[in-house]
Motif scaffolding. Sequence first.
Motif, PDB file in Angstrom:
ATOM      1  N   GLY A 296     -13.227   0.875   2.796  1.00  0.00           N
ATOM      2  CA  GLY A 296     -11.812   1.012   3.084  1.00  0.00           C
ATOM      3  C   GLY A 296     -11.263   2.354   2.646  1.00  0.00           C
ATOM      4  O   GLY A 296     -11.746   2.967   1.692  1.00  0.00           O
ATOM      5  N   THR A 297     -10.229   2.812   3.340  1.00  0.00           N
ATOM      6  CA  THR A 297      -9.531   4.043   2.992  1.00  0.00           C
ATOM      7  C   THR A 297      -8.037   3.823   3.156  1.00  0.00           C
ATOM      8  O   THR A 297      -7.594   2.923   3.877  1.00  0.00           O
ATOM      9  CB  THR A 297      -9.959   5.227   3.871  1.00  0.00           C
ATOM     10  OG1 THR A 297      -9.759   4.882   5.257  1.00  0.00           O
ATOM     11  CG2 THR A 297     -11.420   5.573   3.640  1.00  0.00           C
ATOM     12  N   LEU A 298      -7.247   4.649   2.485  1.00  0.00           N
ATOM     13  CA  LEU A 298      -5.803   4.580   2.619  1.00  0.00           C
ATOM     14  C   LEU A 298      -5.388   5.314   3.886  1.00  0.00           C
ATOM     15  O   LEU A 298      -5.742   6.475   4.089  1.00  0.00           O
ATOM     16  CB  LEU A 298      -5.125   5.215   1.408  1.00  0.00           C
ATOM     17  CG  LEU A 298      -3.592   5.144   1.407  1.00  0.00           C
ATOM     18  CD1 LEU A 298      -3.123   3.703   1.209  1.00  0.00           C
ATOM     19  CD2 LEU A 298      -3.020   6.045   0.319  1.00  0.00           C
ATOM     20  N   ASP A 299      -4.638   4.638   4.743  1.00  0.00           N
ATOM     21  CA  ASP A 299      -4.091   5.252   5.949  1.00  0.00           C
ATOM     22  C   ASP A 299      -2.631   5.587   5.661  1.00  0.00           C
ATOM     23  O   ASP A 299      -1.803   4.693   5.517  1.00  0.00           O
ATOM     24  CB  ASP A 299      -4.203   4.296   7.134  1.00  0.00           C
ATOM     25  CG  ASP A 299      -3.874   4.969   8.466  1.00  0.00           C
ATOM     26  OD1 ASP A 299      -3.012   5.865   8.477  1.00  0.00           O
ATOM     27  OD2 ASP A 299      -4.472   4.580   9.487  1.00  0.00           O
ATOM     28  N   THR A 300      -2.323   6.876   5.559  1.00  0.00           N
ATOM     29  CA  THR A 300      -0.971   7.305   5.205  1.00  0.00           C
ATOM     30  C   THR A 300      -0.081   7.480   6.425  1.00  0.00           C
ATOM     31  O   THR A 300       1.097   7.823   6.290  1.00  0.00           O
ATOM     32  CB  THR A 300      -1.015   8.635   4.429  1.00  0.00           C
ATOM     33  OG1 THR A 300      -1.632   9.631   5.245  1.00  0.00           O
ATOM     34  CG2 THR A 300      -1.803   8.478   3.131  1.00  0.00           C
ATOM     35  N   VAL A 301      -0.624   7.240   7.615  1.00  0.00           N
ATOM     36  CA  VAL A 301       0.134   7.432   8.856  1.00  0.00           C
ATOM     37  C   VAL A 301       0.524   6.106   9.494  1.00  0.00           C
ATOM     38  O   VAL A 301       1.686   5.879   9.846  1.00  0.00           O
ATOM     39  CB  VAL A 301      -0.676   8.281   9.862  1.00  0.00           C
ATOM     40  CG1 VAL A 301       0.091   8.418  11.174  1.00  0.00           C
ATOM     41  CG2 VAL A 301      -0.980   9.653   9.280  1.00  0.00           C
ATOM     42  N   LEU A 302      -0.455   5.212   9.635  1.00  0.00           N
ATOM     43  CA  LEU A 302      -0.208   3.939  10.305  1.00  0.00           C
ATOM     44  C   LEU A 302       0.005   2.836   9.280  1.00  0.00           C
ATOM     45  O   LEU A 302      -0.860   2.569   8.440  1.00  0.00           O
ATOM     46  CB  LEU A 302      -1.389   3.570  11.205  1.00  0.00           C
ATOM     47  CG  LEU A 302      -1.310   2.210  11.912  1.00  0.00           C
ATOM     48  CD1 LEU A 302      -0.117   2.157  12.854  1.00  0.00           C
ATOM     49  CD2 LEU A 302      -2.598   1.913  12.654  1.00  0.00           C
ATOM     50  N   GLY A 303       1.147   2.197   9.333  1.00  0.00           N
ATOM     51  CA  GLY A 303       1.442   1.083   8.454  1.00  0.00           C
ATOM     52  C   GLY A 303       2.534   0.225   9.055  1.00  0.00           C
ATOM     53  O   GLY A 303       3.099   0.557  10.099  1.00  0.00           O
ATOM     54  N   ASN A 304       2.840  -0.870   8.399  1.00  0.00           N
ATOM     55  CA  ASN A 304       3.908  -1.733   8.895  1.00  0.00           C
ATOM     56  C   ASN A 304       4.957  -1.933   7.793  1.00  0.00           C
ATOM     57  O   ASN A 304       5.008  -2.987   7.162  1.00  0.00           O
ATOM     58  CB  ASN A 304       3.340  -3.083   9.337  1.00  0.00           C
ATOM     59  CG  ASN A 304       4.341  -3.909  10.113  1.00  0.00           C
ATOM     60  OD1 ASN A 304       5.261  -3.381  10.703  1.00  0.00           O
ATOM     61  ND2 ASN A 304       4.160  -5.234  10.114  1.00  0.00           N
ATOM     62  N   PRO A 305       5.800  -0.903   7.471  1.00  0.00           N
ATOM     63  CA  PRO A 305       5.963   0.269   8.314  1.00  0.00           C
ATOM     64  C   PRO A 305       5.306   1.552   7.808  1.00  0.00           C
ATOM     65  O   PRO A 305       5.213   2.528   8.542  1.00  0.00           O
ATOM     66  CB  PRO A 305       7.477   0.451   8.305  1.00  0.00           C
ATOM     67  CG  PRO A 305       7.882   0.030   6.922  1.00  0.00           C
ATOM     68  CD  PRO A 305       6.936  -1.079   6.536  1.00  0.00           C
TER      69      PRO A 305
ATOM     70  N   THR B  61      -8.337   7.464  -3.562  1.00  0.00           N
ATOM     71  CA  THR B  61      -8.778   7.360  -4.951  1.00  0.00           C
ATOM     72  C   THR B  61      -7.822   6.499  -5.762  1.00  0.00           C
ATOM     73  O   THR B  61      -8.237   5.633  -6.545  1.00  0.00           O
ATOM     74  CB  THR B  61      -8.899   8.754  -5.589  1.00  0.00           C
ATOM     75  OG1 THR B  61      -9.860   9.524  -4.865  1.00  0.00           O
ATOM     76  CG2 THR B  61      -9.336   8.649  -7.042  1.00  0.00           C
ATOM     77  N   ALA B  62      -6.522   6.700  -5.568  1.00  0.00           N
ATOM     78  CA  ALA B  62      -5.525   5.887  -6.266  1.00  0.00           C
ATOM     79  C   ALA B  62      -5.610   4.430  -5.813  1.00  0.00           C
ATOM     80  O   ALA B  62      -5.489   3.507  -6.631  1.00  0.00           O
ATOM     81  CB  ALA B  62      -4.134   6.446  -6.008  1.00  0.00           C
ATOM     82  N   LEU B  63      -5.834   4.217  -4.540  1.00  0.00           N
ATOM     83  CA  LEU B  63      -5.994   2.853  -4.022  1.00  0.00           C
ATOM     84  C   LEU B  63      -7.183   2.169  -4.682  1.00  0.00           C
ATOM     85  O   LEU B  63      -7.124   0.991  -5.054  1.00  0.00           O
ATOM     86  CB  LEU B  63      -6.180   2.899  -2.507  1.00  0.00           C
ATOM     87  CG  LEU B  63      -6.493   1.580  -1.799  1.00  0.00           C
ATOM     88  CD1 LEU B  63      -5.355   0.583  -1.963  1.00  0.00           C
ATOM     89  CD2 LEU B  63      -6.785   1.826  -0.316  1.00  0.00           C
TER      90      LEU B  63
ATOM     91  N   PHE C 256       0.809  -1.229   0.000  1.00  0.00           N
ATOM     92  CA  PHE C 256       0.000   0.000   0.000  1.00  0.00           C
ATOM     93  C   PHE C 256       0.840   1.276   0.000  1.00  0.00           C
ATOM     94  O   PHE C 256       0.297   2.361   0.185  1.00  0.00           O
ATOM     95  CB  PHE C 256      -0.968   0.021   1.194  1.00  0.00           C
ATOM     96  CG  PHE C 256      -1.929  -1.133   1.202  1.00  0.00           C
ATOM     97  CD1 PHE C 256      -3.006  -1.161   0.340  1.00  0.00           C
ATOM     98  CD2 PHE C 256      -1.731  -2.210   2.058  1.00  0.00           C
ATOM     99  CE1 PHE C 256      -3.887  -2.244   0.320  1.00  0.00           C
ATOM    100  CE2 PHE C 256      -2.601  -3.286   2.052  1.00  0.00           C
ATOM    101  CZ  PHE C 256      -3.675  -3.311   1.185  1.00  0.00           C
ATOM    102  N   ASP C 257       2.137   1.166  -0.233  1.00  0.00           N
ATOM    103  CA  ASP C 257       2.993   2.349  -0.161  1.00  0.00           C
ATOM    104  C   ASP C 257       2.999   3.180  -1.438  1.00  0.00           C
ATOM    105  O   ASP C 257       3.408   4.337  -1.416  1.00  0.00           O
ATOM    106  CB  ASP C 257       4.437   1.934   0.159  1.00  0.00           C
ATOM    107  CG  ASP C 257       4.585   1.414   1.577  1.00  0.00           C
ATOM    108  OD1 ASP C 257       3.640   1.573   2.368  1.00  0.00           O
ATOM    109  OD2 ASP C 257       5.646   0.838   1.883  1.00  0.00           O
ATOM    110  N   SER C 258       2.544   2.627  -2.545  1.00  0.00           N
ATOM    111  CA  SER C 258       2.656   3.331  -3.824  1.00  0.00           C
ATOM    112  C   SER C 258       1.466   4.246  -4.113  1.00  0.00           C
ATOM    113  O   SER C 258       1.472   4.956  -5.120  1.00  0.00           O
ATOM    114  CB  SER C 258       2.785   2.318  -4.965  1.00  0.00           C
ATOM    115  OG  SER C 258       1.621   1.512  -5.058  1.00  0.00           O
TER     116      SER C 258
END
Length: 255
Positions: A45-54, A34-36, A27-29
């Motif tokens: 679902g929504t893109l979370d740009t703050v919380l991820g692994n990593p 909207t792009a997701l 999901f980093d790209s």
Amino acid sequence: MKKILCMAAMLLPACYANGAVIVDEDFDSYADTTALGGVWSLGDGTLDTVLGNPSQSLYHPGTGASFSGANTNSLSFAEIAPGPGEKLVFSADIYDDGASANKRTSAGLREAAGANIIEMGMYNSPNHYAYRAILFGPGDPSWVAFSGLVDDGGAAIENEPVEGWHRFTAEVTATNIDFMLDLNSDGTINATASVPIAPNDLGFDIIRLGGPSDLGSAGGGANFDNISLELVPEPASLAMGLLSVIGLVGVRRRR
């Protein structure tokens, strides 16, 4: 030896040097939701740009005032199934905020037509980290909690939520599914389970993230990251393939 291994990878279609990757999603790209949505079929679902692994991840809210269900987010691909001497490895990192044991959200690998359902994640009956494998044959488990679950320090945590990223993995062969839970996504397997299967038509063509069967989650949602689906040879099959190629190389040298 390195040269022989490279030749084996080239000469044997069934021998994958690093596996045949079907899905590799971190999901980093994506710049935004909207792009997701241009790649994934988004439900809630929504893109979370703050919380991820990593870095970034997909967030599924579970329930909320703005919608009545908990529609899953899905990614489709050409149908794939493990053949003789192969296994299909499906894994997903799921973030649990630890706030509630009443969550119902999972990563699922399915056949879109409704057969062959594998899911792993949080479920509220039984609590909490669980798996299911249904429609494969008689006696398939619906939802089963990972038993004997302990944290990396050895403390029992069955039926309790644990805050953090948890890696769920299912290894599927033509006759069996092995489930594994790495409670802190650090390489330590904290719980395992095995389910024998006897499907009439083993195949998968969709990954779904969110509420299993579009069910809501009274305990809130979860984040998903590092979704992976890979077809790999089992060790015995790989060894036999390498021996075959080594034999061919020896014959060519003698000639």
